[in-house]
Design a protein around this motif. Structure first.
Motif, PDB file in Angstrom:
ATOM      1  N   UNK A  40     -13.944 -11.242   4.961  1.00  0.00           N
ATOM      2  CA  UNK A  40     -14.390 -10.099   4.167  1.00  0.00           C
ATOM      3  C   UNK A  40     -15.471  -9.281   4.859  1.00  0.00           C
ATOM      4  N   UNK A  41     -16.239  -9.907   5.739  1.00  0.00           N
ATOM      5  CA  UNK A  41     -17.332  -9.179   6.404  1.00  0.00           C
ATOM      6  C   UNK A  41     -16.886  -8.430   7.649  1.00  0.00           C
ATOM      7  N   UNK A  42     -15.655  -8.649   8.108  1.00  0.00           N
ATOM      8  CA  UNK A  42     -15.230  -8.083   9.393  1.00  0.00           C
ATOM      9  C   UNK A  42     -14.945  -6.592   9.297  1.00  0.00           C
ATOM     10  N   UNK A  43     -15.064  -5.930  10.424  1.00  0.00           N
ATOM     11  CA  UNK A  43     -14.715  -4.513  10.483  1.00  0.00           C
ATOM     12  C   UNK A  43     -13.238  -4.298  10.166  1.00  0.00           C
ATOM     13  N   UNK A  44     -12.395  -5.230  10.594  1.00  0.00           N
ATOM     14  CA  UNK A  44     -10.963  -5.109  10.306  1.00  0.00           C
ATOM     15  C   UNK A  44     -10.716  -5.030   8.807  1.00  0.00           C
ATOM     16  N   UNK A  45     -11.321  -5.945   8.053  1.00  0.00           N
ATOM     17  CA  UNK A  45     -11.164  -5.928   6.588  1.00  0.00           C
ATOM     18  C   UNK A  45     -11.727  -4.647   6.003  1.00  0.00           C
ATOM     19  N   UNK A  46     -12.900  -4.248   6.465  1.00  0.00           N
ATOM     20  CA  UNK A  46     -13.549  -3.061   5.918  1.00  0.00           C
ATOM     21  C   UNK A  46     -12.721  -1.804   6.194  1.00  0.00           C
ATOM     22  N   UNK A  47     -12.149  -1.720   7.394  1.00  0.00           N
ATOM     23  CA  UNK A  47     -11.319  -0.558   7.717  1.00  0.00           C
ATOM     24  C   UNK A  47     -10.051  -0.527   6.878  1.00  0.00           C
ATOM     25  N   UNK A  48      -9.528  -1.696   6.531  1.00  0.00           N
ATOM     26  CA  UNK A  48      -8.359  -1.753   5.656  1.00  0.00           C
ATOM     27  C   UNK A  48      -8.654  -1.160   4.294  1.00  0.00           C
ATOM     28  N   UNK A  49      -9.942  -1.076   3.948  1.00  0.00           N
ATOM     29  CA  UNK A  49     -10.344  -0.550   2.638  1.00  0.00           C
ATOM     30  C   UNK A  49     -11.149   0.735   2.765  1.00  0.00           C
ATOM     31  N   UNK A  50     -10.907   1.453   3.863  1.00  0.00           N
ATOM     32  CA  UNK A  50     -11.468   2.785   4.021  1.00  0.00           C
ATOM     33  C   UNK A  50     -12.913   2.843   4.455  1.00  0.00           C
ATOM     34  N   UNK A  51     -13.477   1.722   4.923  1.00  0.00           N
ATOM     35  CA  UNK A  51     -14.867   1.691   5.375  1.00  0.00           C
ATOM     36  C   UNK A  51     -14.909   1.652   6.901  1.00  0.00           C
ATOM     37  N   UNK A  52     -16.051   1.972   7.465  1.00  0.00           N
ATOM     38  CA  UNK A  52     -16.191   1.985   8.916  1.00  0.00           C
ATOM     39  C   UNK A  52     -17.241   0.999   9.420  1.00  0.00           C
TER      40      UNK A  52
END
Length: 216
Positions: A40-52
């Motif tokens: 949940x903390x990874x950039x990959x997960x965050x990018x999947x949800x529109x975050x950078x």
């Protein structure tokens, strides 16, 4: 060569890939989200949800690799939603809103027919009632030269393992104990099926392990 693989699948130290008492409010079961704290903390997960934002270390590298070169997914019905038995209507379209994170065809195993659902972002859910072999063949046809990723849940991965149809598994073993839930390997003799550990790497949040099936 394209692979049939499991990637970024989290388990507890005592082997559980989901907690007990799964329902609409707890799709991963009690304490199930604890299994994915590494993700949940990874950039990959965050990018999947529109975050950078998000972490960019070892955990993110494993998460990123898991999303690469995937031409189709296979999911069990419980991974698609909490509804059991015949579909009451067409209202439920997955946990992920209008734009699921898959962006390729997704084949959902079910005993109950349903029309395909085309979502935003390239994901189309196809519902397969003919079993795991039929779903895999359709996924391979859709994926072409890319991999087929078996997304879960535990029961679905176990079926494909027992049939000898998974080439590679990347598991993220979390330093937690669940005590009950859905056990990934119970009753499965992995060495007898031809699997061996071909890589491992540890972080504070998980030990990443790769299991590879030897050629017949």
């Amino acid at each position: 060569m394209p692979k049939v693989r499991v990637s970024s699948f989290a388990i507890s130290l005592d082997g559980y890939g989901a907690g007990p008492r799964q329902d609409a409010e707890n799709p991963l079961g009690a304490r199930g989200p604890d299994l994915f704290e590494w993700f949940f903390a990874t950039r990959t997960w965050r990018q999947m949800h529109g975050k950078e934002d998000g972490t960019t270390g070892v955990d993110n590298e494993w998460a990123r690799r898991g999303m690469e070169n995937v031409g189709a997914w296979i999911l069990g019905r419980n991974m698609f939603g909490p509804i059991r038995g015949p579909w009451p209507d067409e209202a439920w379209q997955g946990w992920w809103g209008d734009t699921p994170p898959y962006h390729v065809p997704v084949f959902v195993l079910t005993h109950h027919p349903r029309k395909s659902i085309e979502m935003m972002g390239g994901t189309t859910f196809h519902f397969v009632t003919e079993g795991i072999q039929a779903a895999l063949q359709r996924a391979k046809d859709a994926a072409g030269d890319d991999d087929v990723r078996i997304g879960g849940g535990v029961a679905t991965i176990r079926q494909y393992l027992q049939a000898g149809l998974i080439d590679e598994l990347h598991l993220a073993a979390r330093p937690i104990l669940l005590g009950s839930g859905e056990h990934l390997f119970a009753g499965i003799d992995m060495p007898a099926l031809g699997y061996q550990c071909t890589g491992h790497e540890s972080t504070d949040l998980a030990t990443h392990v790769v299991l590879t099936k030897s050629a017949a």
